[in-house]
Structure formats: C-alpha cells, structure tokens
Design an enzyme around this catalytic site. Sequence first.
Site, PDB file in Angstrom:
ATOM      1  N   CYS A 146      19.938 -56.587  71.173  1.00 19.83           N
ATOM      2  CA  CYS A 146      21.219 -55.826  71.643  1.00 19.83           C
ATOM      3  C   CYS A 146      21.670 -54.617  70.795  1.00 19.83           C
ATOM      4  CB  CYS A 146      22.510 -56.930  71.385  1.00 19.83           C
ATOM      5  SG  CYS A 146      23.084 -57.091  69.651  1.00 19.83           S
ATOM      6  N   CYS A 155      24.318 -61.600  69.397  1.00 18.77           N
ATOM      7  CA  CYS A 155      23.655 -62.162  70.207  1.00 18.77           C
ATOM      8  C   CYS A 155      22.649 -63.361  70.014  1.00 18.77           C
ATOM      9  CB  CYS A 155      22.996 -60.950  71.293  1.00 18.77           C
ATOM     10  SG  CYS A 155      21.492 -60.387  70.158  1.00 18.77           S
ATOM     11  N   CYS A 180      21.358 -62.627  64.649  1.00 20.12           N
ATOM     12  CA  CYS A 180      22.349 -61.424  65.146  1.00 20.12           C
ATOM     13  C   CYS A 180      23.551 -62.157  65.226  1.00 20.12           C
ATOM     14  CB  CYS A 180      21.782 -60.449  66.290  1.00 20.12           C
ATOM     15  SG  CYS A 180      22.812 -59.567  66.854  1.00 20.12           S
ATOM     16  N   ASP A 226      25.641 -82.283  46.602  1.00 25.78           N
ATOM     17  CA  ASP A 226      24.452 -82.450  47.183  1.00 25.78           C
ATOM     18  C   ASP A 226      23.357 -81.621  46.613  1.00 25.78           C
ATOM     19  OD1 ASP A 226      22.197 -82.494  48.741  1.00 25.78           O
ATOM     20  OD2 ASP A 226      22.793 -81.734  50.694  1.00 25.78           O
TER      21      ASP A 226
END
Length: 451
Positions: free
Chosen positions: A234, A212, A209, A359
């Site tokens: 949240c 939060c 999230c 990479d």
Amino acid sequence: MTIKSNIATLAGRSSYWFLHNVLKGGTSFPGKLAMQIDPDVLQQLGRDYETIIVTGTNGKTMTTALITQTLREKYGDILTNPSGSNMAQGIVTAFLAHKSKKGSRKLAVLEVDEANVKRVTQLVHPAAFVLTNIFRDQMDRYGEIYTTYEKIVDGIKLAPDAKIIANGDASIFSSVDLPNPKVFFGFETSQDKPQNDLKAAVNTDGVLCPKCNHILHYHCISYANLGDFFCPSCGYERPKLAYKLEKISEQTPSRIRFTIEGQEFSVNIGGTYNIYNALAAFATASEFGVSASEIADAFAKNKRIFGRQELINYAGKQIEIILVKNPVGLNEVLSLLNTEQDHYTLAALLNAHHADGIDTSWIWDGNFESLNKEQIDQIIVGGERHQDMHLRLEVAGLDPDKMITEPDFGQLLTAFKQAPNDKIYILSTYTAMLHLRQVFADKGVLKRRIN
C-alpha cells in the site's frame, strides 16, 4: 484548591516527610494516601506545570531520566518521578515531593504506564507525549500491541494540542491520524541502504502493515520491528525524521558513543536500546529549546538508575542489575552481554507476580542461545520460578554443571560473594529485582526503598 484537595495534599506531604526523614524512603504511599482522600488531587497539584508524558513498552525510565537531565541543563528545576513508580499514586507522590523554585519554568517529566495515560492526561493536561516503542509485554495486562497503543491513543485524544515526539522507526506510531503536532526521531539510513529490501526475523511481533496488514519490509532494521520500514503493498512508509541518529562509534556494556545531527554524544551505559532512549531525550530537549551542547553535557553526567543497568559494588564484585520483562528487551540485553570482553558470572532471577506478568512463557522467545557461552564461568539461577529459568538456560545450551540454583534471596549474596568472576550480570524481572535490592538494603549496601 478545594478543601478536599488541600487536606489530601497536606496528608500526602506529611506522610512523605515522615517516610523520607524518619524511615529514609518512600515512593508511592504518600500519593496513594492523598488519592484516597481526593482521587483528583493530581489535577490541583499539576495545574501550573508544563507536563511531558513519557510512555511505551521499553525504555520509559531511562528516557525520563535523560530528558530530565537535559532539561535541567537549561531550566534547572524539573519535577519528575525518578524511581520509575509510573502509576497514578507514584506520580502524585512526585508532585507532593517537589518544591518548585520561584521564577523557574515549571516543567514536569513523567514516566507513565501505558494503561494509565488516559487517566493521567485527564488530570494533568500535557504539553507533550514522548512515545518510545511498543512490544508484546505482560499480555495478561495489556493484550496485543494494538490494544496497548489504543490505550495510549485514548489519552492523547484528550490533549489534541500536545506535541507528539515519537519513535519514527516504530510503524505503529504513525498509523493513527491524530490532530496533534508531531515530530519523529529514528536511526538514519545510509546512502546505500535505501536499496535494501529486508524482512524482520521470524516471530518478530508488530511487522504487519497497520494500514493493509501486508508484511512490512525494511531498508534497514535496528532491532526487532524498529527500522526504516515500508509496505510494498500500500506504500505506507516511515515518516520523515526530524531527529536522526547518524552513526554509532562505540558500544560496550558500560559506554556508547554516537552521532546525532552531526554532533557526537556519549552515555555511560550500554545497549542499542539506550541509543533510542538518548535520541528520544535529544528530540524532546531540542523541542523545548535546549541546545546540542547542553544536551551533550547532560548525557555525560548520566547516572545508572534504579534497576536499569544499576551498578552495585559488593564483596569486591562489580554487580550489574538489568531489568528484563519481555522478549524484545531480553534479546537486546543478551546482545549487550555479547559486547563484554571479559569472563563473567551470569545470574537470572525469574518471578511471576502481577507486576512481572504472571505468564513466564516469554522467556522461551528470548534468544539465550545467542550468548557467548565460553565467557560465562558460572550461572546463578534464582527467583520463585527458578526451575523454569534453569530449564530454559539448559535448553539454550548453557552448561548445567556451571549452574547454581538458589531460590532463597537471602542466600543469593553468598552465591555472589563466592562467584569465580569479579563481574556479575543479573538479569531480573521486576519483583525479583525489588526483592534482591531489599536484601542488599538489609545488608546496608543500598539505601532502603519503601513503597
């Protein structure tokens, strides 16, 4: 215009004329030349245009093409950078090449690299930003998805009156409080699915999230981290969608039929990810006054574009080149291949230049194991990092006795000609795709492309 910008424009347009009329190609060089004379030449070239900036990790080129097609149904003359040359010099070239018609609405639809949004916004004040998605991609260049989004937001903040047309199924796009007017598009959740409480697959990026840091849950997942998300901690949740995909009627490698806002559309290209691209184009065109029937007409005309499910007919073979550059995009392409009904030859070309991402470990996050291996009669492995790709495919369970390793791009065409199937799917990183297209151009199969 200033004297410097006049000289830069003249030099750029002259080089463009020479490249296209004498050498029959050219994308970024004229812009590069003009910017060497006047780094701010784009500010002058784009000052009279309503500009739409398309950015995000995957789907920029196709979304830009579809938006351009839909706007042309209503407005006719649209400036764009169709080659996918999305750095500043390629965008300048697009403006140098365009001859706007008198009396037409001056619209520009620009694919812009995520790291270049701020620079382009400084020079061309946009009317709208179209945000496709953000996934891990070339982490040596962009870093994590949050730093990538920061680069985009830094550009958006310079144009607080520009409309944001964003993928509402991507939790990151509604996480930052911006003053811009916003509309969101996404996949509709059917009546029974709001009761679902799902989590994304292990190793999916972007599922924390953004408010939060709790793990996001979903009522429905379309793919990767995209879907009808909510945070049980949240209360953060998917924003209200202004434009919704309601139904997918058909999916094959070469065709999709789907319903948006009660009307059925089709595009002659495969992949769930391309439905998102079409949905982004529908939302953008609608915001610019294009009717649903005009959009349907535009979608029906869509053509395969440079390196993105591009079709090439060679030696009796139907060859499809599909660009792959990160795990999420790769996995969606593998899902696309699993909709194929016929047997086919698979080619995988891996390079590791700056434009590809140096990479190559991302190929181990791609789910090659999911391929229907019984349909693949031969595997051709190439590119500068062919050994890495060969090992990855062997670990995924593909039969090494069916594998041909051909690191020489010049010899790949012979391998394609001798392939046991009429259909060949080529999964290729960016510079490998450019190299292969050059080989086809040398044989006169494709038009030569000069950067």
